[in-house]
Design an enzyme around this catalytic site. Sequence first.
Site, short mmCIF file in Angstrom:
data_model
loop_
_atom_site.label_atom_id
_atom_site.label_comp_id
_atom_site.label_asym_id
_atom_site.label_seq_id
_atom_site.Cartn_x
_atom_site.Cartn_y
_atom_site.Cartn_z
N GLU A 225 29.12 37.21 2.24
CA GLU A 225 29.07 36.15 1.24
C GLU A 225 30.01 35.04 1.75
OE1 GLU A 225 30.14 37.35 -2.72
OE2 GLU A 225 29.93 35.31 -3.49
N ARG B 214 34.50 52.04 3.54
CA ARG B 214 35.07 50.79 4.04
C ARG B 214 36.38 51.07 4.78
NH1 ARG B 214 34.57 47.36 0.06
NH2 ARG B 214 36.07 45.84 0.80
N LYS C 291 39.02 39.48 -0.51
CA LYS C 291 38.99 38.05 -0.26
C LYS C 291 39.70 37.28 -1.36
CE LYS C 291 34.61 38.21 0.96
NZ LYS C 291 33.24 37.83 1.31
P1 ATP Z 1 35.17 40.93 -1.42
O1 ATP Z 1 34.66 41.99 -2.34
O2 ATP Z 1 36.63 41.01 -1.13
O3 ATP Z 1 34.71 39.55 -1.76
P2 ATP Z 1 33.09 41.84 0.24
O4 ATP Z 1 33.36 43.14 0.84
O5 ATP Z 1 32.18 41.83 -0.90
O6 ATP Z 1 34.49 41.21 -0.06
P3 ATP Z 1 31.13 40.47 1.77
O7 ATP Z 1 31.16 39.12 2.37
O8 ATP Z 1 30.15 40.73 0.70
O9 ATP Z 1 32.60 40.78 1.29
O10 ATP Z 1 30.98 41.55 2.91
C1 ATP Z 1 29.99 41.50 3.91
C2 ATP Z 1 29.76 42.87 4.46
O11 ATP Z 1 30.97 43.41 5.00
C3 ATP Z 1 29.31 43.81 3.37
O12 ATP Z 1 28.21 44.57 3.87
C4 ATP Z 1 30.50 44.68 3.12
O13 ATP Z 1 30.11 45.95 2.72
C5 ATP Z 1 31.21 44.69 4.47
N1 ATP Z 1 32.64 44.91 4.29
C6 ATP Z 1 33.49 44.17 3.55
N2 ATP Z 1 34.73 44.70 3.56
C7 ATP Z 1 34.69 45.79 4.35
C8 ATP Z 1 35.65 46.78 4.76
N3 ATP Z 1 36.91 46.74 4.36
N4 ATP Z 1 35.22 47.76 5.59
C9 ATP Z 1 33.95 47.80 6.00
N5 ATP Z 1 33.00 46.92 5.66
C10 ATP Z 1 33.34 45.92 4.83
MG MG Z 2 30.29 41.48 -1.45
#
Ligand code: ATP
Ligand code: MG
Length: 565
Positions: free
Chosen positions: A37, A263, A273
């Site tokens: 995102e 994760r 984020k």
């Molecule tokens: P936030 O919830 O903090 O906004 P997010 O994880 O939703 O972050 P996205 O941009 O949606 O952020 O993530 C893109 C991809 O990266 C998704 O498929 C997510 O599952 C993966 N991802 C995010 N954080 C992690 C992590 N700590 N370990 C592994 N994969 C991750």
């Molecule tokens: Mg997300």
Amino acid sequence: MAITDSAPAPNFIHHIIDEDLKIHKNDGRVITRFPPEPNGYLHIGHAKSICLNFGLAADYHGVCNLRFDDTNPSKEEMEYVESIMADVRWLGFDWEDRLFFASDYFEPLYDYALHLIKTGKAYVCDLSPEQVREYRGTLTAPGADSPFRQRSVPENLDLFKRMRAGEFADGSRTLRAKIDMASPNLNMRDPVLYRIKPESHHRTGDAWCIYPMYDYAHPLSDALEGITHSICTMEYEDHRVLYDWALDHCPVPCHPQQIEFARLNLSYTVMSKRKLLQLVNEGHVAGWDDPRMPTLAGMRRRGYTPEAIRAFCERIGVGKRENLVDLALLEFCVREDLNYRAPRVMGVLRPLKVVLLNYPEDRVEEIEAVNNPEDLTQGARKAPFSRVLYIEREDFMEDPPKKFYRLAPGREVRLRYAYFIRCEAVVKDPLTGEVVELRCTYDPATRGGHAPDGRRVKATLHWVSAAQAVSAEVRLYDRLFTQAVPGEEHGGDFQADLNPASLQVLTSCRLEPSLAGALPGSFYQFERQGYFCVDQKDSAPGAPVFNRTVTLKDPWARLQQAQKK
Ligand code: ATP
Ligand code: MG
């Protein structure tokens, strides 16, 4: 194609795909995607997901798409889109011509919604967001049907089209799936599919005032791209039935399979984020690319290499159980990579002047120094040596305790690659009593650092020649947080655990002259001090700024050895 450094150890997702391939599911294709995102910069957790998705595609001769999941207009910005693309490329992965945006699918997603309405699977609901919450029930109590659940198909079609046309106020109506208000899974209790949000979108502008929810847009976007394996983190496990529901009830071209993995959590780090944005906005760091941030932009500036990050992601593996990975492991991977690649140089961070009483005033010698003892093909360089030198202030003690073997009054040490020197006298500031200069003698017979009479010294110090030294600013970084899980002891207030000493700026460092032309982004090992890189942002020609990437001390290797014993 992705760069694969070595044959990766198979993980549980490999086993799933192997089984799929045996029965020729998806015609034997493997198509994955990385779906960020664009509401922040990528962090090391995302790197795990990127390596996994692009890595699986490479392992099976498939492809991996980059798809921006930009269904929420409020928090998304072009700056983030651009940084994300730069970071994925920097990590070493290539989406070729497969750059997609969920917002490109707004029209087909709308058509799928019309289909759901026509088949009696979705309805327009006039409950306010608070009422929707009240009707939803709890984990132990079932929800109640919305009073608008029985609206007729023609009325729903009419209202939904008018929602799109902008006839209704923000938040006054939603489109909801008609599933089951008594489902034990709260995600299935008539989840909202569309909401009214009269906001401009970074790509579609003002074309839309209704926006699809993630749980609706994601499975359909996957299907539109022909994704075979849709890999996400464990928190989406409870959403998988909804993922499948959307695909089962819309006329989509294929049915991707959602697979969840644990994760990455890293000690002494936050990765949400929202929290990272807070650190940036409140000025606790200098920006998303501050070298203390766990973002890829920050790590790049800090001097971490893509090779080290990929090796780290390989090492931590992929499983279903969440755990906390030690930051020391990441640092170990960085050291392991830089050890073979970073040329050795000498740099004095906190200079103490040394005058060699018996060295001729105007003589300058060229001392040969090896560039990398781990890789002799990297050759050698010359370092000037003269009467006035700098050594590290902490390498001298006037009144040394028992285990201090370095320089002290009357004591002899080796200057790396050069000579033995002996401290004969100490000059102090008459006002403060601070040691400002050492008067030493050198032994000309010890050139190269060895005494012909076999006499030994207990320490070897790095040094630079004062007249030729390059002045530089050096920034020393420590962990951004003092606690392994920031905020754990403070009811989640992660800022309470910010490390006040995470950045130390040294402005009067003296480096060997070979560093005069060091290019931004290049990395070095300063002997005995750690790995450093030239800051890409704040360095100017002739005025380099060095970031310490990581120290030489390796708590990870020590821990591993202790466990073996
Ligand atoms: P936030 O919830 O903090 O906004 P997010 O994880 O939703 O972050 P996205 O941009 O949606 O952020 O993530 C893109 C991809 O990266 C998704 O498929 C997510 O599952 C993966 N991802 C995010 N954080 C992690 C992590 N700590 N370990 C592994 N994969 C991750
Ligand atoms: Mg997300």
